[in-house]
Design an enzyme around this catalytic site. Structure first.
Site, PDB file in Angstrom:
ATOM      1  N   GLU A   1      14.375 -18.888  49.452  1.00  0.00           N
ATOM      2  CA  GLU A   1      13.175 -18.383  48.768  1.00  0.00           C
ATOM      3  C   GLU A   1      13.565 -17.624  47.499  1.00  0.00           C
ATOM      4  O   GLU A   1      12.916 -17.765  46.458  1.00  0.00           O
ATOM      5  CB  GLU A   1      12.367 -17.480  49.707  1.00  0.00           C
TER       6      GLU A   1
ATOM      7  N   HIS B   1      11.840 -26.467  45.718  1.00  0.00           N
ATOM      8  CA  HIS B   1      12.179 -26.866  47.092  1.00  0.00           C
ATOM      9  C   HIS B   1      12.339 -28.394  47.183  1.00  0.00           C
ATOM     10  O   HIS B   1      13.194 -28.892  47.925  1.00  0.00           O
ATOM     11  CB  HIS B   1      11.094 -26.409  48.064  1.00  0.00           C
TER      12      HIS B   1
ATOM     13  N   HIS C   1       7.803 -23.019  41.939  1.00  0.00           N
ATOM     14  CA  HIS C   1       8.558 -22.584  43.123  1.00  0.00           C
ATOM     15  C   HIS C   1       8.630 -23.709  44.155  1.00  0.00           C
ATOM     16  O   HIS C   1       9.691 -23.982  44.720  1.00  0.00           O
ATOM     17  CB  HIS C   1       7.871 -21.349  43.707  1.00  0.00           C
ATOM     18  N   GLU C   2       7.497 -24.375  44.389  1.00  0.00           N
ATOM     19  CA  GLU C   2       7.474 -25.447  45.390  1.00  0.00           C
ATOM     20  C   GLU C   2       8.249 -26.674  44.909  1.00  0.00           C
ATOM     21  O   GLU C   2       8.911 -27.342  45.703  1.00  0.00           O
ATOM     22  CB  GLU C   2       6.024 -25.815  45.734  1.00  0.00           C
TER      23      GLU C   2
END
Length: 630
Positions: A256, A178, A174-175
């Site tokens: 998100e 980003h 997930h990070e």
């Protein structure tokens, strides 16, 4: 949506940020003028004497002066915040109480985290980002930095202790999304901009706290005006706080959802990230107790703040909604999550999942289980001495020099002579040279990227000495070839900004067309067309094919002998100003140019990866069976 579309969307979000920020400043100015007018009216009633009309009904000049004053204050706060943020993600991690995790940590949970991050970094074609851990017992994580060269990954202690490897991998994926989608720069811009609109409220709280403290008791009469000033600042600043929350919500909530979906796509394991969210929902929570959590709340994996009265102002979607999107069949049951006391024994063997990757740009900006598997296999295949050398500044220094040793004995002795005054360094270079004899050429660029974090720990004098030795090694034979340029350029791209050695400071500008930089594009395409085992006709055909894709028909190919590496460096700096979707077109043209002859050499793939890295588009690692060495 591909990497370049994600990057372009992030750029458009910046436009939304500017619009909302301008609206917030306008409202702050309007409220300031209203309070100024109210104060004049109230004071007039209190003393029973008519004041100057300008105090009761401000003139246009007064309104203009108030507006300028507000704008100047907000601009100064933003300017100083920008200076503080200039060092990148490490500043954020340290503000939030993070501790840098050192390579070789004896904590099995920390080592497991480093392994997961390293696998994903190699798979994505990025330098391994520094990892920070905070002592929060809840589950949360963040990625911060202006670009992939200064990115950091941060996690809470609870993330390590309560999640299994699959769940941890989902959070890290997930990070990384980003990082790859251009969200980090947007998030840091949010922090600097919001520091301006929220500063007034914070100043009011400081004034009010200072005047209502115990040391001011007995002076209440004289404190009334100042207390009134503090209350006025809080009222005015409340507009900034509301707009700050609204801006973060508008910009970050959909990002998100996107990062969750990308994590599933990268790992092909929805149970990983869904499981992490279920553990958060079970009561472990994601709250972050740091005083800086408010300003950085939009960076986190989960909502770092306690539930708000108005849900639409939250920086993150509700946990249940996020789980439902990932796992539509979810029965509503959460997971308790258990502390991990030893290394997860369920380490996955990815070696049987190695497969050939297409050499197009379809996987740029994405992580794939196959790529993560290749990265894991690479880490396992590296000789332990070489792997350990990438973790420490001194050994990484020697390792990079060892990569540049010449095969000609006379030139090799000349290179050794450059280090005669540093016998320890010379011995390390010779020792690593023996270990590097069997390394595959495809693995060299990932090895360089793995060494970047350690090399960033050099002092500025050490780095200057390192670059001097590197140049001496490269020009020991009185010339520089493409392979040497690739390695030197990759190191310089990621390391020079950390040591303030950028020759050119980038300003805020973008090219929305290829036309202004046709000359620079021609230099790069001419180089790409030449590389590889091609005949003269094949070079011409590859070049023409790429130029046709870019619709730049008036150009003509430059001979390789007429191209200086300094020209390539300057050309790539200009290409970096292209908007994301044009970068996509440019890199696709380069890829088509390379694979027109149905053969991709290691040198061609390395060139494409370095070009992509220099314009902020990290490309994934490649299965070594997919290319032929040259």
């Amino acid at each position: 949506m591909n990497f370049f579309e994600h990057q372009d969307e992030a750029r458009q979000k910046t436009g939304l940020l500017i619009i909302l920020f301008a609206l917030a400043v306008t409202c702050i100015i309007a409220l300031t003028i209203a309070l100024f007018t109210f104060s004049g009216w109230f004071f007039e009633k209190s003393i029973g004497t008519a004041l100057s009309p300008e105090f009761v009904l401000p003139s246009w000049s007064t309104i203009l002066n108030i507006s300028i004053a507000v704008i100047v204050v907000i601009s100064c706060v933003i300017f100083f915040a920008r200076i503080q943020m200039s060092k990148g993600g490490s500043v954020i991690a340290e503000r939030l109480g993070g501790r840098l995790v050192q390579a070789g940590s004896e904590d099995p949970n920390e080592q497991r985290l480093l392994n997961v991050v390293e696998e994903m970094a190699i798979a994505a074609g990025l330098p391994n980002p520094p990892v920070y851990i905070s002592n929060e017992t809840t589950i949360n994580a963040f990625a911060a930095g202006f670009n992939d060269s200064d990115a950091v990954i941060g996690v809470t202690r609870g993330t390590l202790e309560r999640l299994n490897r699959d769940q941890l991998q989902g959070v890290v994926a997930h990070e990384f999304s980003h990082v790859l989608h251009g969200d980090m720069r947007l998030n840091l811009n949010l922090i600097t901009v919001l520091s301006g609109v929220m500063f007034i409220s914070q100043a009011g709280k400081v004034v009010l706290h200072s005047m209502t403290g115990h040391h001011h008791r007995g002076r209440s009469q004289s404190s009334v005006p100042i207390v009134g000033l503090g209350l006025a600042l809080i009222i005015i600043g409340y507009i900034g706080t509301v707009f700050g929350s609204l801006i973060k919500s508008a910009v970050s909530r959909q990002r998100e959802y996107l990062a969750d979906a990308s994590a599933v796509q990268y790992t092909r394991n929805p149970e990983g990230i869904a499981g992490a969210l279920k553990v958060i929902g079970s009561g472990v929570g994601s709250h972050v107790g740091s005083p800086r959590a408010e300003e950085c709340s939009h960076l986190f994996f989960g909502d770092a703040l306690f539930a708000r009265a108005f849900g639409f102002l939250s920086t993150h979607p509700p946990i249940d909604d996020r789980i439902q999107r990932i796992d539509p069949r979810w029965d509503g049951e959460y997971l308790a999550g258990n502390p991990i006391t030893q290394k997860d024994s369920a380490e996955k063997n990815f070696t049987d999942r190695l497969s050939k990757l297409n050499t197009t740009l379809e996987k740029t900006g994405f992580l794939d289980p196959v790529m993560i598997g290749i990265a894991a296999a690479l880490l396992q295949s590296l000789e332990p001495t070489i792997k350990d050398a990438t973790d420490h500044p001194g050994s990484a220094y020697a390792l990079m020099l060892a990569l540049r040793l010449h095969s000609n004995p006379e030139i090799l002795e000349k290179q050794y002579a450059y280090l005669a005054s540093q016998p320890l360094l010379l011995n390390d270079v010779k020792r690593y040279a023996c270990k590097l004899e069997e390394i595959n050429e495809n693995d060299v660029l990932p090895l360089i990227e793995m060494s970047i974090p350690a090399l960033k720990k050099l002092s500025e004098p050490q780095y200057k000495e390192f670059k001097k030795h590197l140049m001496q090694f490269i020009f020991a034979d009185k010339k520089s070839d493409l392979k040497e340029w690739l390695h030197f350029r990759l190191l310089s791209h990621y390391l020079d900004p950390s040591f303030n050695m950028n020759k050119k400071r980038k300003f805020s500008r973008s090219y929305h067309s290829l036309a202004p930089i046709q000359k620079q594009i021609n230099i790069v395409i001419s180089l790409v067309a030449y590389v590889g085992d091609k005949s003269h006709d094949e070079i011409e055909q590859a070049y023409s094919h790429a130029i046709e894709i870019l619709k730049l028909k008036e150009l003509s190919r430059i001979d390789y002998e007429d191209i200086e590496f300094s020209e390539i460096n300057n050309a790539l700096e200009e290409v970096d100003y292209l908007v994301p979707l044009l970068k996509n077109n440019f890199l696709n043209a380069c890829a088509e140019c390379i694979q027109l002859d149905k053969h991709v050499s290691a040198r061609e793939w390395g060139l494409l990866r370095v070009i992509a890295a220099c314009i902020g588009c990290p490309m994934p690692i490649l299965d070594t069976s997919d290319t032929a060495t040259t």
